[in-house]
Design a protein around this motif. Structure first.
Motif, PDB file in Angstrom:
ATOM      1  N   VAL A 219      -1.558  -0.464  -1.744  1.00  0.00           N
ATOM      2  CA  VAL A 219      -0.716   0.364  -2.608  1.00  0.00           C
ATOM      3  C   VAL A 219      -0.063   1.486  -1.805  1.00  0.00           C
ATOM      4  O   VAL A 219       1.125   1.772  -1.950  1.00  0.00           O
ATOM      5  CB  VAL A 219      -1.549   0.950  -3.765  1.00  0.00           C
ATOM      6  CG1 VAL A 219      -0.745   1.984  -4.551  1.00  0.00           C
ATOM      7  CG2 VAL A 219      -2.015  -0.161  -4.692  1.00  0.00           C
ATOM      8  N   LEU A 220      -0.835   2.105  -0.926  1.00  0.00           N
ATOM      9  CA  LEU A 220      -0.325   3.231  -0.139  1.00  0.00           C
ATOM     10  C   LEU A 220       0.771   2.792   0.824  1.00  0.00           C
ATOM     11  O   LEU A 220       1.717   3.538   1.085  1.00  0.00           O
ATOM     12  CB  LEU A 220      -1.479   3.875   0.641  1.00  0.00           C
ATOM     13  CG  LEU A 220      -1.188   5.210   1.328  1.00  0.00           C
ATOM     14  CD1 LEU A 220      -0.720   6.249   0.319  1.00  0.00           C
ATOM     15  CD2 LEU A 220      -2.418   5.706   2.066  1.00  0.00           C
ATOM     16  N   ALA A 221       0.666   1.559   1.357  1.00  0.00           N
ATOM     17  CA  ALA A 221       1.629   1.080   2.349  1.00  0.00           C
ATOM     18  C   ALA A 221       2.833   0.376   1.711  1.00  0.00           C
ATOM     19  O   ALA A 221       3.744  -0.041   2.415  1.00  0.00           O
ATOM     20  CB  ALA A 221       0.937   0.123   3.318  1.00  0.00           C
ATOM     21  N   ASP A 222       2.841   0.255   0.388  1.00  0.00           N
ATOM     22  CA  ASP A 222       3.930  -0.440  -0.295  1.00  0.00           C
ATOM     23  C   ASP A 222       5.036   0.544  -0.664  1.00  0.00           C
ATOM     24  O   ASP A 222       4.873   1.371  -1.561  1.00  0.00           O
ATOM     25  CB  ASP A 222       3.381  -1.123  -1.561  1.00  0.00           C
ATOM     26  CG  ASP A 222       4.419  -2.027  -2.209  1.00  0.00           C
ATOM     27  OD1 ASP A 222       5.585  -2.004  -1.771  1.00  0.00           O
ATOM     28  OD2 ASP A 222       4.063  -2.754  -3.153  1.00  0.00           O
ATOM     29  N   PRO A 223       6.180   0.477   0.007  1.00  0.00           N
ATOM     30  CA  PRO A 223       7.255   1.442  -0.285  1.00  0.00           C
ATOM     31  C   PRO A 223       7.887   1.249  -1.655  1.00  0.00           C
ATOM     32  O   PRO A 223       8.581   2.132  -2.159  1.00  0.00           O
ATOM     33  CB  PRO A 223       8.273   1.172   0.828  1.00  0.00           C
ATOM     34  CG  PRO A 223       8.029  -0.255   1.224  1.00  0.00           C
ATOM     35  CD  PRO A 223       6.567  -0.496   1.041  1.00  0.00           C
ATOM     36  N   VAL A 224       7.677   0.106  -2.279  1.00  0.00           N
ATOM     37  CA  VAL A 224       8.260  -0.163  -3.590  1.00  0.00           C
ATOM     38  C   VAL A 224       7.479   0.551  -4.699  1.00  0.00           C
ATOM     39  O   VAL A 224       8.030   0.870  -5.749  1.00  0.00           O
ATOM     40  CB  VAL A 224       8.288  -1.686  -3.856  1.00  0.00           C
ATOM     41  CG1 VAL A 224       8.892  -1.996  -5.225  1.00  0.00           C
ATOM     42  CG2 VAL A 224       9.078  -2.389  -2.762  1.00  0.00           C
ATOM     43  N   ARG A 225       6.212   0.816  -4.440  1.00  0.00           N
ATOM     44  CA  ARG A 225       5.377   1.478  -5.453  1.00  0.00           C
ATOM     45  C   ARG A 225       5.880   2.898  -5.713  1.00  0.00           C
ATOM     46  O   ARG A 225       6.332   3.589  -4.801  1.00  0.00           O
ATOM     47  CB  ARG A 225       3.928   1.544  -4.966  1.00  0.00           C
ATOM     48  CG  ARG A 225       3.236   0.197  -4.969  1.00  0.00           C
ATOM     49  CD  ARG A 225       2.670  -0.107  -6.327  1.00  0.00           C
ATOM     50  NE  ARG A 225       1.738  -1.214  -6.295  1.00  0.00           N
ATOM     51  CZ  ARG A 225       0.805  -1.415  -7.198  1.00  0.00           C
ATOM     52  NH1 ARG A 225       0.667  -0.580  -8.207  1.00  0.00           N
ATOM     53  NH2 ARG A 225      -0.001  -2.458  -7.123  1.00  0.00           N
ATOM     54  N   PRO A 226       5.776   3.379  -6.946  1.00  0.00           N
ATOM     55  CA  PRO A 226       6.229   4.746  -7.262  1.00  0.00           C
ATOM     56  C   PRO A 226       5.276   5.791  -6.691  1.00  0.00           C
ATOM     57  O   PRO A 226       4.154   5.479  -6.276  1.00  0.00           O
ATOM     58  CB  PRO A 226       6.216   4.771  -8.794  1.00  0.00           C
ATOM     59  CG  PRO A 226       5.212   3.738  -9.182  1.00  0.00           C
ATOM     60  CD  PRO A 226       5.311   2.664  -8.147  1.00  0.00           C
ATOM     61  N   LEU A 227       5.717   7.035  -6.709  1.00  0.00           N
ATOM     62  CA  LEU A 227       4.943   8.143  -6.155  1.00  0.00           C
ATOM     63  C   LEU A 227       3.579   8.271  -6.830  1.00  0.00           C
ATOM     64  O   LEU A 227       2.572   8.548  -6.174  1.00  0.00           O
ATOM     65  CB  LEU A 227       5.728   9.451  -6.307  1.00  0.00           C
ATOM     66  CG  LEU A 227       4.983  10.734  -5.912  1.00  0.00           C
ATOM     67  CD1 LEU A 227       4.647  10.731  -4.431  1.00  0.00           C
ATOM     68  CD2 LEU A 227       5.827  11.964  -6.266  1.00  0.00           C
ATOM     69  N   CYS A 228       3.529   8.059  -8.155  1.00  0.00           N
ATOM     70  CA  CYS A 228       2.262   8.228  -8.865  1.00  0.00           C
ATOM     71  C   CYS A 228       1.216   7.220  -8.373  1.00  0.00           C
ATOM     72  O   CYS A 228       0.024   7.545  -8.306  1.00  0.00           O
ATOM     73  CB  CYS A 228       2.477   8.107 -10.363  1.00  0.00           C
ATOM     74  SG  CYS A 228       3.224   6.555 -10.898  1.00  0.00           S
ATOM     75  N   SER A 229       1.643   6.008  -8.003  1.00  0.00           N
ATOM     76  CA  SER A 229       0.702   5.019  -7.474  1.00  0.00           C
ATOM     77  C   SER A 229       0.221   5.420  -6.086  1.00  0.00           C
ATOM     78  O   SER A 229      -0.959   5.277  -5.751  1.00  0.00           O
ATOM     79  CB  SER A 229       1.358   3.635  -7.420  1.00  0.00           C
ATOM     80  OG  SER A 229       1.652   3.164  -8.724  1.00  0.00           O
ATOM     81  N   HIS A 230       1.144   5.931  -5.260  1.00  0.00           N
ATOM     82  CA  HIS A 230       0.749   6.423  -3.930  1.00  0.00           C
ATOM     83  C   HIS A 230      -0.242   7.580  -4.059  1.00  0.00           C
ATOM     84  O   HIS A 230      -1.215   7.672  -3.307  1.00  0.00           O
ATOM     85  CB  HIS A 230       1.992   6.880  -3.147  1.00  0.00           C
ATOM     86  CG  HIS A 230       2.860   5.737  -2.723  1.00  0.00           C
ATOM     87  ND1 HIS A 230       4.183   5.901  -2.359  1.00  0.00           N
ATOM     88  CD2 HIS A 230       2.604   4.414  -2.606  1.00  0.00           C
ATOM     89  CE1 HIS A 230       4.694   4.733  -2.026  1.00  0.00           C
ATOM     90  NE2 HIS A 230       3.757   3.815  -2.172  1.00  0.00           N
ATOM     91  N   TYR A 231       0.014   8.435  -5.028  1.00  0.00           N
ATOM     92  CA  TYR A 231      -0.890   9.567  -5.261  1.00  0.00           C
ATOM     93  C   TYR A 231      -2.286   9.068  -5.636  1.00  0.00           C
ATOM     94  O   TYR A 231      -3.295   9.581  -5.141  1.00  0.00           O
ATOM     95  CB  TYR A 231      -0.333  10.453  -6.370  1.00  0.00           C
ATOM     96  CG  TYR A 231      -1.247  11.600  -6.743  1.00  0.00           C
ATOM     97  CD1 TYR A 231      -1.198  12.813  -6.053  1.00  0.00           C
ATOM     98  CD2 TYR A 231      -2.186  11.463  -7.770  1.00  0.00           C
ATOM     99  CE1 TYR A 231      -2.046  13.861  -6.388  1.00  0.00           C
ATOM    100  CE2 TYR A 231      -3.035  12.500  -8.103  1.00  0.00           C
ATOM    101  CZ  TYR A 231      -2.967  13.698  -7.410  1.00  0.00           C
ATOM    102  OH  TYR A 231      -3.816  14.724  -7.745  1.00  0.00           O
ATOM    103  N   GLY A 232      -2.349   8.074  -6.510  1.00  0.00           N
ATOM    104  CA  GLY A 232      -3.638   7.515  -6.903  1.00  0.00           C
ATOM    105  C   GLY A 232      -4.390   6.919  -5.725  1.00  0.00           C
ATOM    106  O   GLY A 232      -5.616   7.053  -5.625  1.00  0.00           O
ATOM    107  N   ALA A 233      -3.650   6.262  -4.817  1.00  0.00           N
ATOM    108  CA  ALA A 233      -4.289   5.680  -3.634  1.00  0.00           C
ATOM    109  C   ALA A 233      -4.844   6.768  -2.717  1.00  0.00           C
ATOM    110  O   ALA A 233      -5.964   6.654  -2.195  1.00  0.00           O
ATOM    111  CB  ALA A 233      -3.283   4.812  -2.876  1.00  0.00           C
ATOM    112  N   VAL A 234      -4.078   7.833  -2.534  1.00  0.00           N
ATOM    113  CA  VAL A 234      -4.543   8.942  -1.697  1.00  0.00           C
ATOM    114  C   VAL A 234      -5.758   9.613  -2.325  1.00  0.00           C
ATOM    115  O   VAL A 234      -6.750   9.925  -1.655  1.00  0.00           O
ATOM    116  CB  VAL A 234      -3.409   9.979  -1.485  1.00  0.00           C
ATOM    117  CG1 VAL A 234      -3.936  11.222  -0.787  1.00  0.00           C
ATOM    118  CG2 VAL A 234      -2.288   9.363  -0.664  1.00  0.00           C
ATOM    119  N   ALA A 235      -5.701   9.811  -3.647  1.00  0.00           N
ATOM    120  CA  ALA A 235      -6.827  10.435  -4.348  1.00  0.00           C
ATOM    121  C   ALA A 235      -8.081   9.559  -4.234  1.00  0.00           C
ATOM    122  O   ALA A 235      -9.196  10.065  -4.057  1.00  0.00           O
ATOM    123  CB  ALA A 235      -6.469  10.650  -5.815  1.00  0.00           C
ATOM    124  N   GLY A 236      -7.894   8.243  -4.325  1.00  0.00           N
ATOM    125  CA  GLY A 236      -9.026   7.333  -4.191  1.00  0.00           C
ATOM    126  C   GLY A 236      -9.648   7.365  -2.803  1.00  0.00           C
ATOM    127  O   GLY A 236     -10.876   7.414  -2.659  1.00  0.00           O
TER     128      GLY A 236
END
Length: 243
Positions: A219-236
């Motif tokens: 999820v973190l490496a997928d540029p298509v994913r929105p910011l909220c998904s990247h945030y969730g991956a970082v938080a995880g």
């Protein structure tokens, strides 16, 4: 094991043997003349496809349709059935104090092991209420109570709980469309819960840790994913620790 070949994406047909509970792949007849004279020669393997169907058995051994609430709940004792109904109504109802009492009892009750699969099933409902932050929070509260109950052995249900928690942390969610909705706090809570379920029950499912890390990394490496998904991956990742 996946079957590779030059077939279509359709699921392989299986047939049952009447003498026992054994299923085998049905061999279809192949016209060798048509195959030999075909002009469209395949150049490589098609993508592998896995089709999943989930069903539940009721108390009489009959299959319930996919997505239905297991009627096996009705085969429980009257006390357990009443407990299940009261707790689910209390947690998903409108009385905050009643919800708090129900969650506390769910966390400490030593006699509800038989209800574990049904409460896990309730938690899996996160995908159907992605537009409602309050309901998502309440379902995660149920998951937390189950995880913290020392009298419950989660066993194979760990993966299902992890899937529901990660859904809240990583998916865009319909509630994220409205900027006034604080879905960030929900993702923080889901990340904390993900860390707790792994460190307390991670030994129950082999390969769970690398599977979680791989999901967060994708999820973190997928540029298509929105910011909220990247945030969730970082938080995880942050909740799991620097290691």
């Amino acid at each position: 094991q996946a079957v590779c070949g030059y077939g279509s994406q359709d699921a392989l047909p299986f047939r049952a043997i009447k003498e026992g509970e054994l299923y085998f792949q049905e061999d279809r007849e192949v016209n060798l003349v048509e195959l030999a004279l075909a002009t469209n020669i395949p150049k490589g393997c098609a993508e592998t496809a896995v089709r999943v169907h989930v069903s539940y058995l009721d108390g009489k051994g009959n299959l319930e349709p996919q997505g239905a609430v297991p009627s096996a709940v009705s085969t429980l004792t009257d006390d357990l059935l009443k407990y299940y109904q009261h707790v689910t109504r209390a947690v998903l109802g409108d009385d905050p104090q009643l919800m708090k009492v129900a969650l506390q009892d769910l966390q400490t009750n030593s006699k509800i092991a038989a209800l574990l699969p049904y409460f896990v099933y309730v938690v899996s409902g996160v995908k159907s209420v992605s537009h409602d932050l309050e309901q998502l929070n309440r379902l995660l509260h149920i998951a937390r109570s189950l995880i913290q109950n020392p009298f419950l052995c989660l066993g194979s249900y760990v993966r299902s709980l992890v899937g529901s928690v990660m859904y809240c942390a990583l998916e865009p969610l319909a509630a994220s469309i409205n900027p006034l909705n604080d879905h960030w706090t929900l993702r923080d809570y889901a990340a904390m819960l993900l860390s707790r379920v792994f460190w307390t029950h991670g030994d129950l499912a082999s390969g769970l840790y690398p599977q979680i890390l791989l999901s967060l990394q994708k999820v973190l490496a997928d540029p298509v994913r929105p910011l909220c998904s990247h945030y969730g991956a970082v938080a995880g990742l942050h909740a799991l620790g620097w290691q």
